[in-house]
Scaffold this motif. Structure first.
Motif, PDB file in Angstrom:
ATOM      1  N   LYS A  20       0.832  -1.206   0.000  1.00 31.03           N
ATOM      2  CA  LYS A  20       0.000   0.000   0.000  1.00 31.03           C
ATOM      3  C   LYS A  20       0.866   1.257   0.000  1.00 31.03           C
ATOM      4  N   LYS A  21       1.979   1.219   0.768  1.00 32.86           N
ATOM      5  CA  LYS A  21       2.851   2.382   0.859  1.00 32.86           C
ATOM      6  C   LYS A  21       3.562   2.658  -0.471  1.00 32.86           C
ATOM      7  N   THR A  22       3.845   1.602  -1.234  1.00 31.86           N
ATOM      8  CA  THR A  22       4.620   1.787  -2.461  1.00 31.86           C
ATOM      9  C   THR A  22       3.747   1.921  -3.700  1.00 31.86           C
ATOM     10  N   THR A  23       2.430   1.781  -3.536  1.00 34.77           N
ATOM     11  CA  THR A  23       1.537   1.975  -4.675  1.00 34.77           C
ATOM     12  C   THR A  23       1.504   3.444  -5.033  1.00 34.77           C
ATOM     13  N   PRO A  24       1.801   3.818  -6.258  1.00 36.35           N
ATOM     14  CA  PRO A  24       1.844   5.238  -6.603  1.00 36.35           C
ATOM     15  C   PRO A  24       0.480   5.894  -6.441  1.00 36.35           C
ATOM     16  N   ALA A  25       0.513   7.165  -5.972  1.00 34.92           N
ATOM     17  CA  ALA A  25      -0.734   7.905  -5.791  1.00 34.92           C
ATOM     18  C   ALA A  25      -1.336   8.226  -7.148  1.00 34.92           C
ATOM     19  N   ALA A  26      -2.631   8.404  -7.142  1.00 37.29           N
ATOM     20  CA  ALA A  26      -3.307   8.755  -8.386  1.00 37.29           C
ATOM     21  C   ALA A  26      -2.781  10.085  -8.898  1.00 37.29           C
ATOM     22  N   ALA A  27      -2.648  10.212 -10.198  1.00 32.76           N
ATOM     23  CA  ALA A  27      -2.159  11.454 -10.800  1.00 32.76           C
ATOM     24  C   ALA A  27      -3.187  12.559 -10.569  1.00 32.76           C
ATOM     25  N   PRO A  28      -2.719  13.792 -10.309  1.00 33.96           N
ATOM     26  CA  PRO A  28      -3.668  14.888 -10.106  1.00 33.96           C
ATOM     27  C   PRO A  28      -4.472  15.155 -11.366  1.00 33.96           C
ATOM     28  N   VAL A  29      -5.685  15.572 -11.175  1.00 36.65           N
ATOM     29  CA  VAL A  29      -6.535  15.912 -12.312  1.00 36.65           C
ATOM     30  C   VAL A  29      -6.072  17.245 -12.883  1.00 36.65           C
ATOM     31  N   GLN A  30      -5.789  17.282 -14.160  1.00 43.75           N
ATOM     32  CA  GLN A  30      -5.329  18.504 -14.801  1.00 43.75           C
ATOM     33  C   GLN A  30      -6.482  19.134 -15.561  1.00 43.75           C
ATOM     34  N   ARG A  31      -6.836  20.348 -15.142  1.00 41.29           N
ATOM     35  CA  ARG A  31      -7.906  21.069 -15.814  1.00 41.29           C
ATOM     36  C   ARG A  31      -7.442  21.487 -17.205  1.00 41.29           C
ATOM     37  N   GLU A  32      -8.310  21.359 -18.173  1.00 45.90           N
ATOM     38  CA  GLU A  32      -7.959  21.747 -19.534  1.00 45.90           C
ATOM     39  C   GLU A  32      -7.805  23.257 -19.613  1.00 45.90           C
ATOM     40  N   LEU A  33      -6.668  23.708 -20.108  1.00 46.02           N
ATOM     41  CA  LEU A  33      -6.401  25.130 -20.230  1.00 46.02           C
ATOM     42  C   LEU A  33      -6.968  25.654 -21.541  1.00 46.02           C
ATOM     43  N   LYS A  34      -7.533  26.854 -21.478  1.00 44.70           N
ATOM     44  CA  LYS A  34      -8.037  27.533 -22.667  1.00 44.70           C
ATOM     45  C   LYS A  34      -7.542  28.968 -22.626  1.00 44.70           C
ATOM     46  N   ALA A  35      -7.210  29.517 -23.766  1.00 50.98           N
ATOM     47  CA  ALA A  35      -6.741  30.899 -23.763  1.00 50.98           C
ATOM     48  C   ALA A  35      -6.909  31.547 -25.128  1.00 50.98           C
ATOM     49  N   ASP A  36      -7.575  32.700 -25.115  1.00 53.46           N
ATOM     50  CA  ASP A  36      -7.549  33.600 -26.264  1.00 53.46           C
ATOM     51  C   ASP A  36      -6.431  34.625 -26.077  1.00 53.46           C
ATOM     52  N   TRP A  37      -6.136  34.920 -24.791  1.00 50.41           N
ATOM     53  CA  TRP A  37      -5.104  35.871 -24.419  1.00 50.41           C
ATOM     54  C   TRP A  37      -4.267  35.262 -23.290  1.00 50.41           C
ATOM     55  N   ILE A  38      -3.017  35.748 -23.173  1.00 48.50           N
ATOM     56  CA  ILE A  38      -2.160  35.404 -22.036  1.00 48.50           C
ATOM     57  C   ILE A  38      -1.635  36.695 -21.425  1.00 48.50           C
ATOM     58  N   ILE A  39      -1.698  36.779 -20.100  1.00 47.13           N
ATOM     59  CA  ILE A  39      -1.097  37.891 -19.357  1.00 47.13           C
ATOM     60  C   ILE A  39      -0.023  37.309 -18.453  1.00 47.13           C
ATOM     61  N   LEU A  40       1.203  37.801 -18.592  1.00 48.45           N
ATOM     62  CA  LEU A  40       2.330  37.316 -17.793  1.00 48.45           C
ATOM     63  C   LEU A  40       2.898  38.456 -16.965  1.00 48.45           C
ATOM     64  N   GLY A  41       2.977  38.251 -15.649  1.00 46.01           N
ATOM     65  CA  GLY A  41       3.644  39.211 -14.779  1.00 46.01           C
ATOM     66  C   GLY A  41       5.065  38.770 -14.514  1.00 46.01           C
ATOM     67  N   LEU A  42       6.037  39.648 -14.746  1.00 43.26           N
ATOM     68  CA  LEU A  42       7.434  39.292 -14.559  1.00 43.26           C
ATOM     69  C   LEU A  42       7.889  39.541 -13.114  1.00 43.26           C
TER      70      LEU A  42
END
Length: 221
Positions: A20-42
């Motif tokens: 049980k200890k060595t059984t890998p944890a379930a992979a996190p659910v990844q929300r599908e990303l959508k974008a018409d625009w991207i804003i990046l703060g440096l």
């Protein structure tokens, strides 16, 4: 029950626990990303840099997200934390890099390519030495003026023709090196706080109204 049977049961339990200890944890659910625009703060990640002049782009992203109570979350397989907003019926991906400033392009370029967002719909918010503290200006393209975060973005995007929201931090005092200045704590109080808020507003306006209307309004202040 014999001692042999008791030990056998103990070993079975230990083996079950170990598996049980060595059984890998379930992979996190990844929300599908959508974008018409991207804003990046440096900026630079970590508490050490959180209040420095070089991080005003991070601060503007925080202001933008605070309006709706949205939170940045890690994006698996990328070098960015992201939040998804809807601005004027457009999907907007708001990013902060998990890299240091000179590798900022690694946060935005792979996502822009994957999501098909062209450079003219990418907004980069950053500190600007050539503007007085408190001034905010908006432009499309141009030189990086020695800014390592912009250099990285231009290199990895393959173009300089993305939108910039520039937050003035002024030049360092005589005798102070630029790296020491930009990595020192922000001064300016309410004046700089207002500029950060204006930069967040400018990023939103670029999505809603486009470059020229945003320049007309922001540059009049």
């Amino acid at each position: 029950m014999s001692m042999c049977e008791t030990l056998t049961d103990v070993f079975k339990l230990l083996d079950l626990f170990r598996r049980k200890k060595t059984t890998p944890a379930a992979a996190p659910v990844q929300r599908e990303l959508k974008a018409d625009w991207i804003i990046l703060g440096l900026g630079n990640p970590g508490l050490k840099y959180a209040s420095t002049r070089h991080n005003v782009g991070y601060m503007a992203v925080d202001d933008l997200l605070a309006e709706g109570g949205d939170l940045l979350e890690p994006v698996p397989g990328t070098k960015a934390h992201a939040a998804q907003l809807r601005i004027s019926d457009r999907d907007v991906l708001v990013l902060r890099s998990t890299t240091f400033m000179n590798l900022s392009g690694e946060a935005v370029a792979p996502l822009a390519q994957k999501l098909g967002v062209p450079a003219e719909r990418i907004i980069v918010i950053h500190d600007e030495l050539d503007l007085p503290t408190g001034k905010v200006r908006v432009k499309l393209g141009g030189n990086e003026n020695g800014h390592n975060g912009l250099k990285s973005c231009s290199e990895l995007l393959g173009t300089r023709d993305y939108l910039r929201v520039r937050i003035g931090i002024s030049r360092p005092p005589k005798g102070m090196a630029v790296p020491d200045y930009v990595l020192s704590p922000v001064e300016g109080g309410a004046e700089l706080d207002a500029a950060v808020a204006t930069a967040a507003e400018a990023a939103r306006m670029l999505v809603e109204q486009g470059l020229h209307k945003t320049q007309n309004e922001i540059h009049a202040r």
